[in-house]
Design an enzyme around this catalytic site. Structure first.
Site, mmCIF file in Angstrom:
data_model
loop_
_atom_site.group_PDB
_atom_site.id
_atom_site.type_symbol
_atom_site.label_atom_id
_atom_site.label_comp_id
_atom_site.label_asym_id
_atom_site.label_seq_id
_atom_site.Cartn_x
_atom_site.Cartn_y
_atom_site.Cartn_z
ATOM 1 N N ARG A 231 0.858 -1.171 0.000
ATOM 2 C CA ARG A 231 0.000 0.000 0.000
ATOM 3 C C ARG A 231 0.899 1.227 0.000
ATOM 4 O O ARG A 231 1.995 1.214 0.582
ATOM 5 C CB ARG A 231 -0.911 0.036 1.243
ATOM 6 N N GLU A 260 -3.663 7.537 -4.829
ATOM 7 C CA GLU A 260 -3.801 7.014 -6.184
ATOM 8 C C GLU A 260 -5.270 7.026 -6.604
ATOM 9 O O GLU A 260 -6.156 6.887 -5.768
ATOM 10 C CB GLU A 260 -3.233 5.589 -6.269
ATOM 11 N N HIS A 278 -1.209 0.210 -9.832
ATOM 12 C CA HIS A 278 -1.808 -0.672 -8.811
ATOM 13 C C HIS A 278 -2.502 -1.866 -9.471
ATOM 14 O O HIS A 278 -3.700 -2.064 -9.346
ATOM 15 C CB HIS A 278 -2.803 0.087 -7.932
#
Length: 312
Positions: A231, A260, A278
Site C-alpha cells: 500500500r 492514487e 496498482h
C-alpha cells in the site's frame, strides 16, 4: 427482497456472478448507503465490498442487520474491522488466490528497474539503437542482496522466486520464520542497511503506516532500490521522493501510491522510478478467483456456515 448489498466498481463479469448468485443491490460507493430507504437498509444482511473508500461505523449503523462485510482483495484497510467487531459483524478478505500475480509483478518490477527495460525499449523504438548504437549498460539483479519487509503469504512467494535468481535473502517479520537459511532482522532499518533491494509486502492500515520510514530509506544507501507492492501508506512517500530526487537511493519500482490514481506529480519527473497503476492482482484469472471467493464468503454467511477466509 435481496439480502446483499454490493458496493464498489465491479466490472461486468463480476456483476454477472453477483447477480446470478446473490441478486444484490448495487452502489458505486459507501456514500450511497444513506440514500437507500429504511426498508432496503434493514433487509441487508451481507455486504460485498470493493474499493478503497472508507467503510466504517457510519455505514454499519445504517445497516442494522448486516452480519458480514466480504472484502474483494487481500487488503482490507478500507474497512474498519474494530468497529465491525464491536457490532458483531464478520469481515472476510480474499487471500491466497492473488499471491502468484502480486509476487510475479514485484519480481518483474525489480528486474525492470535494474535493467532499465522501459528506457531501453524507448531507445530502440525511437530509432536511437540504429542511429547511435547500443543502449547504455545497466545493472545486474541476480545474485544481489534483497530484503523482504513482511514475510507473509505474498512476501514468501516473492522470496521463493528470488531464491531462484541466486539472491541473498533477508527479511523482517514480527517473528522469525522457518526458512532455508534466510536472515531475519529485528526492524526495517537494520534490514535496509543489509541489502541492495528492499521489497515492501506489508498489509495496509494504521499499524503499518510509514513502517518503511525516512531512516529505513536512508539506510538503503546510494545503490539501494525500493520496491512496493503493498500500500502507498506503508512507506514514507515524502522521504522516498526526496531520496529519489537527491540520489540518496538509486531508484524505486512502485505499484502503489498515496492518493492514487492522482499520485504526486514528482514521481512522473523521475526517470529512476518504475511506475505501475496498482495492478498487482490485475489478471483475468486472478480477479475472477477473487470475485468467486468474495461471493463464496457471502454465501457461506447467508447459509449459516463458517466464512472461508475470516479476518476477525
Amino acid at each position: 427482497m435481496t439480502h446483499t448489498l454490493a458496493i464498489g466498481p465491479y466490472n461486468d463479469d463480476e456483476k454477472q456472478g453477483l447477480t446470478r448468485e446473490l441478486s444484490p443491490i448495487y452502489l458505486d460507493g459507501p456514500a450511497g448507503v444513506a440514500d437507500l430507504d429504511a426498508a432496503q437498509r434493514e433487509s441487508i444482511k451481507a455486504v460485498a465490498y470493493k474499493g478503497h473508500h472508507a467503510f466504517g461505523a457510519t455505514e454499519m449503523d445504517l445497516l442494522p442487520n448486516v452480519g458480514v462485510v466480504a472484502n474483494y482483495g487481500v487488503g482490507y484497510d478500507a474497512i474498519d474491522v474494530k468497529e465491525a467487531s464491536a457490532r458483531g459483524i464478520k469481515v472476510s478478505n480474499t487471500p491466497g488466490v492473488l499471491n502468484d500475480d502480486v509476487a510475479d509483478l514485484a519480481v518483474a518490477m525489480l528486474i525492470m528497474q535494474g535493467r532499465e527495460m522501459e528506457h531501453a525499449s524507448a531507445w530502440a523504438r525511437s530509432g536511437k539503437w540504429a542511429e547511435q548504437g547500443e543502449y547504455r549498460l545497466n545493472r545486474k539483479v541476480s545474485g544481489g542482496r534483497v530484503g523482504i519487509v513482511g514475510l507473509g503469504r505474498i512476501g514468501r512467494e516473492i522470496a521463493d522466486r528470488l531464491a531462484a535468481f541466486k539472491m541473498d535473502i533477508h527479511y523482517w517479520s514480527r517473528s522469525e520464520k522457518d526458512t532455508p537459511g534466510w536472515t531475519h532482522h529485528a526492524d526495517p532499518v537494520s534490514l535496509a542497511h543489509a541489502v541492495d533491494y528492499l521489497i515492501v509486502a506489508l498489509v495496509g492500515g494504521s499499524d503499518t503506516e510509514q513502517f518503511v520510514s525516512k531512516e529505513a530509506i536512508a539506510a538503503l544507501g546510494s545503490r539501494g532500490v525500493l520496491v512496493n507492492i503493498s500500500r502507498g501508506s506503508t512507506v514514507d512517500e515524502g522521504a522516498l521522493l526526496d531520496a529519489l530526487e537527491s540520489g540518496a537511493i538509486a531508484g524505486a519500482a512502485l505499484d502503489v501510491f498515496l492518493n492514487e490514481p492522482k499520485i504526486d506529480p514528482r514521481f512522473y519527473a523521475l526517470d529512476n522510478v518504475v511506475i505501475q497503476p496498482h495492478q498487482g492482482s490485475g489478471t483475468v484469472e486472478t480477479r475472477a478467483a477473487m470475485a468467486k471467493l468474495q461471493r463464496d464468503n457471502v454465501l457461506a454467511f447467508l447459509g449459516a456456515k463458517d466464512l472461508l477466509t475470516p479476518v476477525n
